[in-house]
Design a protein around this motif. Structure first.
Motif, PDB file in Angstrom:
ATOM      1  N   LEU A   1      -3.909  34.462  29.805  1.00 48.21           N
ATOM      2  CA  LEU A   1      -3.039  34.196  28.661  1.00 48.21           C
ATOM      3  C   LEU A   1      -2.114  35.361  28.332  1.00 48.21           C
ATOM      4  N   GLN A   2      -2.558  36.574  28.665  1.00 51.26           N
ATOM      5  CA  GLN A   2      -1.670  37.715  28.438  1.00 51.26           C
ATOM      6  C   GLN A   2      -0.407  37.554  29.271  1.00 51.26           C
ATOM      7  N   LEU A   3      -0.579  36.957  30.461  1.00 49.01           N
ATOM      8  CA  LEU A   3       0.574  36.694  31.320  1.00 49.01           C
ATOM      9  C   LEU A   3       1.493  35.656  30.694  1.00 49.01           C
ATOM     10  N   VAL A   4       0.887  34.695  29.978  1.00 48.11           N
ATOM     11  CA  VAL A   4       1.705  33.691  29.289  1.00 48.11           C
ATOM     12  C   VAL A   4       2.625  34.387  28.285  1.00 48.11           C
ATOM     13  N   GLY A   5       2.086  35.441  27.629  1.00 46.86           N
ATOM     14  CA  GLY A   5       2.896  36.212  26.685  1.00 46.86           C
ATOM     15  C   GLY A   5       4.091  36.866  27.370  1.00 46.86           C
ATOM     16  N   ILE A   6       3.828  37.532  28.506  1.00 37.73           N
ATOM     17  CA  ILE A   6       4.932  38.184  29.240  1.00 37.73           C
ATOM     18  C   ILE A   6       5.920  37.130  29.725  1.00 37.73           C
TER      19      ILE A   6
ATOM     20  N   ALA B   1       6.714  34.268  28.470  1.00 34.60           N
ATOM     21  CA  ALA B   1       7.573  33.750  27.396  1.00 34.60           C
ATOM     22  C   ALA B   1       8.769  34.670  27.185  1.00 34.60           C
ATOM     23  N   VAL B   2       8.505  35.996  27.275  1.00 32.28           N
ATOM     24  CA  VAL B   2       9.581  36.973  27.104  1.00 32.28           C
ATOM     25  C   VAL B   2      10.559  36.903  28.275  1.00 32.28           C
ATOM     26  N   LEU B   3       9.999  36.853  29.485  1.00 31.92           N
ATOM     27  CA  LEU B   3      10.857  36.816  30.676  1.00 31.92           C
ATOM     28  C   LEU B   3      11.729  35.560  30.677  1.00 31.92           C
ATOM     29  N   LYS B   4      11.146  34.444  30.259  1.00 29.31           N
ATOM     30  CA  LYS B   4      11.910  33.189  30.197  1.00 29.31           C
ATOM     31  C   LYS B   4      13.107  33.337  29.263  1.00 29.31           C
ATOM     32  N   THR B   5      12.847  33.943  28.101  1.00 32.47           N
ATOM     33  CA  THR B   5      13.928  34.094  27.124  1.00 32.47           C
ATOM     34  C   THR B   5      15.042  34.992  27.650  1.00 32.47           C
ATOM     35  N   MET B   6      14.665  36.017  28.436  1.00 31.57           N
ATOM     36  CA  MET B   6      15.692  36.890  28.996  1.00 31.57           C
ATOM     37  C   MET B   6      16.371  36.229  30.194  1.00 31.57           C
ATOM     38  N   GLY B   7      15.900  35.028  30.543  1.00 34.75           N
ATOM     39  CA  GLY B   7      16.500  34.313  31.659  1.00 34.75           C
ATOM     40  C   GLY B   7      16.106  34.886  33.000  1.00 34.75           C
ATOM     41  N   VAL B   8      15.071  35.769  33.006  1.00 28.40           N
ATOM     42  CA  VAL B   8      14.669  36.401  34.262  1.00 28.40           C
ATOM     43  C   VAL B   8      13.894  35.443  35.148  1.00 28.40           C
ATOM     44  N   SER B   9      13.000  34.666  34.523  1.00 28.95           N
ATOM     45  CA  SER B   9      12.245  33.757  35.377  1.00 28.95           C
ATOM     46  C   SER B   9      12.939  32.404  35.338  1.00 28.95           C
TER      47      SER B   9
ATOM     48  N   SER C   1      13.259  28.005  10.012  1.00 29.22           N
ATOM     49  CA  SER C   1      14.410  28.183   9.141  1.00 29.22           C
ATOM     50  C   SER C   1      15.673  28.495   9.942  1.00 29.22           C
ATOM     51  N   ALA C   2      15.507  29.224  11.044  1.00 26.52           N
ATOM     52  CA  ALA C   2      16.658  29.598  11.878  1.00 26.52           C
ATOM     53  C   ALA C   2      16.991  28.505  12.894  1.00 26.52           C
ATOM     54  N   LYS C   3      16.266  27.374  12.797  1.00 25.64           N
ATOM     55  CA  LYS C   3      16.502  26.227  13.691  1.00 25.64           C
ATOM     56  C   LYS C   3      16.373  26.605  15.165  1.00 25.64           C
ATOM     57  N   ILE C   4      15.340  27.377  15.475  1.00 23.87           N
ATOM     58  CA  ILE C   4      15.078  27.769  16.862  1.00 23.87           C
ATOM     59  C   ILE C   4      14.492  26.583  17.616  1.00 23.87           C
ATOM     60  N   LYS C   5      14.971  26.388  18.852  1.00 26.10           N
ATOM     61  CA  LYS C   5      14.382  25.365  19.720  1.00 26.10           C
ATOM     62  C   LYS C   5      13.634  26.066  20.841  1.00 26.10           C
ATOM     63  N   PRO C   6      12.359  25.687  21.095  1.00 29.05           N
ATOM     64  CA  PRO C   6      11.643  26.305  22.208  1.00 29.05           C
ATOM     65  C   PRO C   6      12.299  25.948  23.550  1.00 29.05           C
ATOM     66  N   ILE C   7      12.074  26.815  24.558  1.00 33.44           N
ATOM     67  CA  ILE C   7      12.593  26.526  25.897  1.00 33.44           C
ATOM     68  C   ILE C   7      11.693  25.460  26.519  1.00 33.44           C
ATOM     69  N   GLY C   8      12.269  24.307  26.818  1.00 34.60           N
ATOM     70  CA  GLY C   8      11.476  23.201  27.357  1.00 34.60           C
ATOM     71  C   GLY C   8      10.443  22.773  26.327  1.00 34.60           C
ATOM     72  N   THR C   9       9.179  22.662  26.779  1.00 39.72           N
ATOM     73  CA  THR C   9       8.121  22.287  25.843  1.00 39.72           C
ATOM     74  C   THR C   9       7.260  23.493  25.479  1.00 39.72           C
ATOM     75  N   ASP C  10       7.669  24.683  25.923  1.00 38.16           N
ATOM     76  CA  ASP C  10       6.855  25.881  25.756  1.00 38.16           C
ATOM     77  C   ASP C  10       7.070  26.491  24.373  1.00 38.16           C
ATOM     78  N   VAL C  11       6.224  26.109  23.391  1.00 39.78           N
ATOM     79  CA  VAL C  11       6.409  26.617  22.025  1.00 39.78           C
ATOM     80  C   VAL C  11       6.169  28.122  21.939  1.00 39.78           C
ATOM     81  N   ASN C  12       5.510  28.683  22.967  1.00 42.75           N
ATOM     82  CA  ASN C  12       5.305  30.127  22.954  1.00 42.75           C
ATOM     83  C   ASN C  12       6.611  30.903  23.056  1.00 42.75           C
ATOM     84  N   THR C  13       7.691  30.226  23.373  1.00 41.60           N
ATOM     85  CA  THR C  13       8.975  30.933  23.476  1.00 41.60           C
ATOM     86  C   THR C  13       9.694  31.022  22.128  1.00 41.60           C
ATOM     87  N   VAL C  14       9.146  30.436  21.048  1.00 38.78           N
ATOM     88  CA  VAL C  14       9.902  30.452  19.789  1.00 38.78           C
ATOM     89  C   VAL C  14      10.114  31.860  19.235  1.00 38.78           C
ATOM     90  N   VAL C  15       9.088  32.722  19.337  1.00 40.59           N
ATOM     91  CA  VAL C  15       9.263  34.072  18.802  1.00 40.59           C
ATOM     92  C   VAL C  15      10.275  34.879  19.618  1.00 40.59           C
TER      93      VAL C  15
END
Lengths: 81, 536
Positions: B144-149, B151-159, B304-318
């Motif tokens: 799960l720690q990898l899931v955390g990393i 989520a960050v990589l996805k947001t940066m568009g790296v993965s 409040s900021a109307k963030i949409k998760p990437i795909g279905t991965d809600v871990n990407t909201v933060v």
């Protein structure tokens, strides 16, 4: 390991300075019950009003319980040192 | 990719600096010899109050927590806030428990919770069950720690897509594996400083800057309430309802009891220098809970900021919230905080799992009289295997599966409570009763989890930990934490089993400990030292 066990059960193990038995018992420990029980009483905090700085009661009171927790454990630590 | 370039550069630089520290850690508080579990696996059992605070804090409040707890609030509302009462009640509960575990481990040179069970109940079988429970509960936690990393990589568009999708993740874990192998527990202890400073910085900025941009806290809570009111789901909302209050309370209490049964928590505690360090930390660690409460509310900020998760991965909201709200360079710092936040617990967990294997499987069943160097060697290799396993988990199996497994992990680790936690206070239970209780609790827990469906993720089984009491024939819509019920089954069976085995006069194992071992402190003689005096 077995060797060590036999050693222990022979009673050749002495702990601490002679004549001063250590104990964890203290009436102060009862103070620890407070931060364990408070956060489990949902009727205390499951409401919107009164608000604090825009936070509903549910959120600010549970955050306040953190401070109660720190307070109680700190007092017990100091008093049983 | 180019729009995230600043973020990627800041992230990479911070990540590399921290990795350098990980390798340097082998020289930090340098021992004469790293080749023993005391040194490699427990940092010489010498950490003072500050290091322990950072180490245990970094260990318990993981990167996954930082992305998953806000994601829970984002998705379900108040029910996700259980993490706060959970981390309030855990410290007063374990305040008097962990010092006893530290003392008996100090006297007997124990490294794992299963070591304690072995000495206390004289039963290799019970110790093996505790060790396996620990390893099985920890493995998905590392994944799960990898899931955390991720989520960050996805947001940066790296993965993105293609063959190299997971390469950044693999590189991150190879670096982690290398310095854990070399430096042992000293690596996460040193890195934890940087991790925490980064996290505190990011969160302090986030809770001042983001609400100001969104129009204040009233606005944020208002938006969240409006969102939940608009959804058809009955269980969500910014307050609890009549049916999930019992679940909220039992989940908080059950998780609090489970937290310090996890082998990685025990590793952090045993690495401290004396009892005073532990007691002081039990009153200072809740500072992290304050942080956690504020982090949890990032979930509402995302609504409040109307963030949409990437795909279905809600871990990407933060990560998405940071990306949208912060200037690029600071978003990079925030991402690095999450990424590095994953490294500390992943390192400690792999060390703890490796120690369990070495002490309670290798030493018990393969090589009964290993040297210190052999033990450290086996643990180092096992820590690598454990990490490779975690990476394979993430690469080849749906991450949702790790989340389900971690859920099961919390329920099963709770089943070691009678042997480990209660065992620290009383030797009343018969080893056979404890084994029977473990089997019953484990069976009941897994059966209950199997019967929890989650319509939101389209899971028929293992959909959550909220077990409907209606399934037991009770006429109610209330739910309860499955682990809590399983623990009750465990305790009842252990109790009845003990009475039965006593009545049948079945032989019990020998107790290798004495009452004064549970209050021993730094400087008191150890059995090993007495035993080996002259030979070392």
């Amino acid at each position: 390991m077995d060797r060590l066990l036999i050693h222990a059960s022979e009673g050749s193990m002495t702990t601490g300075e002679p004549g001063r038995a250590r104990s964890d018992r203290s009436p102060w420990n009862w103070l620890l019950v407070l931060p364990i029980v408070l956060p489990l009483l949902t009727f205390l905090f499951n409401a919107d009003e009164p608000r604090l700085l825009g936070f509903p009661l549910f959120y600010w009171l549970q955050i306040a319980f953190i401070i109660v927790g720190v307070g109680c454990t700190t007092i017990v630590y100091r008093m049983t040192k | 990719m180019s729009e995230h370039l600043t973020e990627i550069i800041v992230f990479t630089v911070l990540f590399l600096v921290v990795s350098g520290m990980g390798f340097f850690a082998a020289r930090w508080r340098r021992p004469t010899d790293l080749a023993s579990l005391n040194e490699w696996g427990l940092g010489g059992r010498s950490f003072g109050a500050w290091i322990t605070w950072f180490l245990i804090g970094g260990d318990l409040y993981t990167a996954y927590t930082f992305v998953a707890v806000p994601a829970l609030l984002f998705g379900a509302g108040a029910a996700g806030f259980f993490a706060v009462p959970y981390t309030v009640i855990t410290y007063p509960i374990v305040f008097l428990i962990m010092i006893r575990l530290w003392s008996v481990s100090h006297v007997h040179s124990l490294v794992t919770p299963a070591d304690f069970v072995r000495v206390r109940f004289g039963s290799p079988t019970l110790a093996l069950l505790v060790a396996i429970t620990g390893i099985v509960a920890t493995m998905p936690y590392i994944a799960l720690q990898l899931v955390g990393i991720e989520a960050v990589l996805k947001t940066m568009g790296v993965s993105g897509s293609g063959l190299l999708t997971d390469l950044p993740l693999i590189i991150a874990f190879v670096i982690l594996a290398a310095y854990t192998y070399q430096s042992g527990l000293r690596a996460p202890a040193l890195i934890a400083f940087v991790k925490d400073i980064l996290i505190y910085l990011v969160i302090l900025v986030a809770i001042i800057y983001i609400p100001a941009r969104l129009g204040g806290w009233s606005q944020i809570f208002g938006d969240a309430t409006a969102k939940f009111a608009a959804t058809p789901a009955p269980g969500d909302g910014t307050l609890l309802n009549a049916n999930n209050q019992l679940q909220y309370v039992t989940l908080a209490l059950g998780s609090a009891l489970a937290l310090f049964l996890y082998p990685h928590s025990v590793t952090g505690v045993l690495a401290s220098r004396n009892r005073d360090v532990i007691k002081r930390n039990m009153s200072a660690l809740p500072a992290y809970s304050l942080l956690l409460a504020l982090i949890a509310l990032l979930g509402y900020m995302a609504i409040s900021a109307k963030i949409k998760p990437i795909g279905t991965d809600v871990n990407t909201v933060v990560p998405q919230l940071f990306d949208q709200m912060f200037p690029d360079w600071f978003a990079g710092v925030a991402f690095a905080a999450v990424g590095i936040g994953a490294l500390v617990p992943a390192a400690i967990m792999s060390i703890a799992a490796a120690n369990l294997f070495t002490r309670n499987i290798y030493r018990e069943y393969i090589n009964r009289d290993p040297t210190d160097a052999q033990e450290a060697g086996v643990s180092k290799v096992t820590s690598l295997v454990v990490k490779i396993g975690a990476v394979l988990f993430i690469l080849f199996i749906d991450p949702q599966f790790s989340i389900d497994l971690q859920l099961i992990g919390g329920v099963i680790i709770l089943q070691t409570l009678p042997s480990v936690a209660i065992g620290l206070f009383t030797r009343w239970f018969h080893k056979g009763g404890l084994i029977a209780g473990w089997v019953a609790g484990m069976g009941a827990g897994i059966l209950m989890l199997y019967n929890v469906a989650n319509p939101a993720t389209k899971h028929e089984h293992f959909g959550g930990s909220a077990f409907a009491l209606a399934k037991l024939g009770l006429d109610t819509k209330m739910t309860i934490y499955a682990g809590f019920l399983a623990l009750a089954v465990n305790l009842i069976v252990a109790l009845l089993g003990t009475l039965l085995f006593r009545a049948l006069k079945v032989a019990d194992g020998p107790d290798g400990t004495a009452p004064e071992h549970y209050t021993a402190d730094e400087g008191d003689p150890r059995i090993k030292d007495l035993n080996l005096s002259g030979s070392t």
